[in-house]
Each structure stands twice: as C-alpha cells, then as structure tokens.
Scaffold this active site. Sequence first.
Site: not given
Ligand code: KIV
Length: 279
Positions: A59-60, A98, A127, A129, A196
């Site tokens: 989600d970056s 994510d 994934k 959090e 992280e």
């Molecule tokens: O969204 C992302 O890029 C991430 C990484 C920082 C692990 O979760």
Amino acid sequence: MRLEDSAPLKSIKTRQRVRIPHLLAAKETGEKITMLTAYDFVTASIFDRAGVDVLLVGDSLGNVVHGHDTTLPVELDEMVVATRAVARAARRALVVADLPFGTYEASPEQAHASAVRLMKAGAGAVKFEGGQRVTPQVRLLAASGIPVVGHLGFTPQLENAFGGKRIQGRTESAADALVDDAYALYEAGASAVVIEMVPAHVAARVTEVVPIPVIGIGAGVDVDGQVLVWTDMAGMTQWSPSFARQFAHLGSALHTATQEYVEAVRASQFPGPEHTFTN
Ligand code: KIV
C-alpha cells in the site's frame, strides 16, 4: 500452513514458480528470501525476470504512485487494479498484496471479504499490519486457504498513533511485545512476517523464535529475507530512507533522458529519418 505440510526442501532459486511453502523451506535451509514492491506490469516484469522471489503490491502505492503523504488514503479498488497488473507480469514470483487501512481491522469477516478481492485479482497471499489484535483475522483467512503475511514493527498505517516514522522495539518490553506478536501471528496461521524499522538484534531475536520466515525492512541482516520499496532500491527519488541502499540512480537517468528528448524535439532532431514512415 506448517513446514511439515510442505514439499521436499529444494533451493528457492530453482523454483519455476514461488509459492508459500517455498518461503518456509527457504527459512529451513537458511536461503535468503528476496522481496520487492511492485505496482504495475512493466516494472513487475523486470523484477520477476531478475529473480525476485516475492513481489509485494504494497500500500506504499499510495506514496509512490499516487503521491500521498501516508498510506491511509489507499482504497481497496486501487490495490485490486495494481494487483491484477503485477499478477499478469509475475511468471515466477509469488505475489503478495496489502490490505489497505480500513479494510480488515473491524472484523475477520471484513478482512475475508477484502482478501478475497485481492486473491481474485491474482494475489497468492495477502499482508496486513498488526500483531495479537489481528489474530482472529489471520485465523479465518488461513482457515479459508488465504495465506497471510503479517507486518510488525513500524506499521505505516499506524503512523498517526506512533506520532511519525519511529523505530519500534527499542525498549526491552517493546522488544518482548514484538516477539510475542510475531509468535501470535505464527500460532494463528500466518505464513510469514514483515518486520519494519526495528533494531537489528530485536529482528534477529524474532527470526530465531518464530518458525515462519521473517522479512526485514530496516531491520538488519539477521532475518530470513529483505524487502524494499522498489523506488528506494533503484534510486528513483533524491531522498530515500537511511536503511535503503540505492542499487541504481534511475531517477537521474530518467531526468537526463527526458531533458534530451525535450531538446531533441525542440531542435527538430527527433524524429529522424530512421523513425519516419516514408510510404
Ligand atoms: O507497502 C509497503 O511497501 C510495505 C513495505 C514497506 C514492507 O508494506
């Protein structure tokens, strides 16, 4: 999935198609797992051909692709579109997508509905959090055949609660809590954990304690694998986090190429005869 359920151990590098059990096997054999973010078809194809084991549709994307300051504005629909593009490019790599902020925290059922959309878009795992607070979500997804990768330490969706991008696990009790969270994710059925921005010795301890692969970002070298945001890895921007190494300087190369294009067009030097149809 537990390691004893997986295929016989073989090097992850020789896998024609990387799947979750191969990550577990890599931890067992001590082979490092490579993971990189990807958000589109072109870059995902390059990373896949270069041998990256896992493509993370992170989600970056909110920061990198859409220019937001945080990951909070990212919508599930945006993740679905990016996941489809990356999954089309991934011939070998496992695609992990994510769950964005607000699409899984409320209940296991909410997480399941969101995860199903990403799996239908081509993800091989999702994934999200959190540690013990999200174990009911992990349990339901794992029981539904949706592999889960956890995310601990500095978790960007909690940036407001953390009061900024802060290193986590610095005190003894915070380090203990990280280990407990990672173990709780494992017990709930998670297949791997991203950790992280934590001190290297804390990440090493987590890696030693939990039987599933621990993938670090800003967490030192004593983990089972590494992940970076691709634009940090490739030097697309002038600034990148201190824990990221720039393996190239693509941002300045692209800047120069663009300037040369602009100059060539202005000077009528492009297109040349070799780029021109004559009949
Ligand atoms: O969204 C992302 O890029 C991430 C990484 C920082 C692990 O979760």
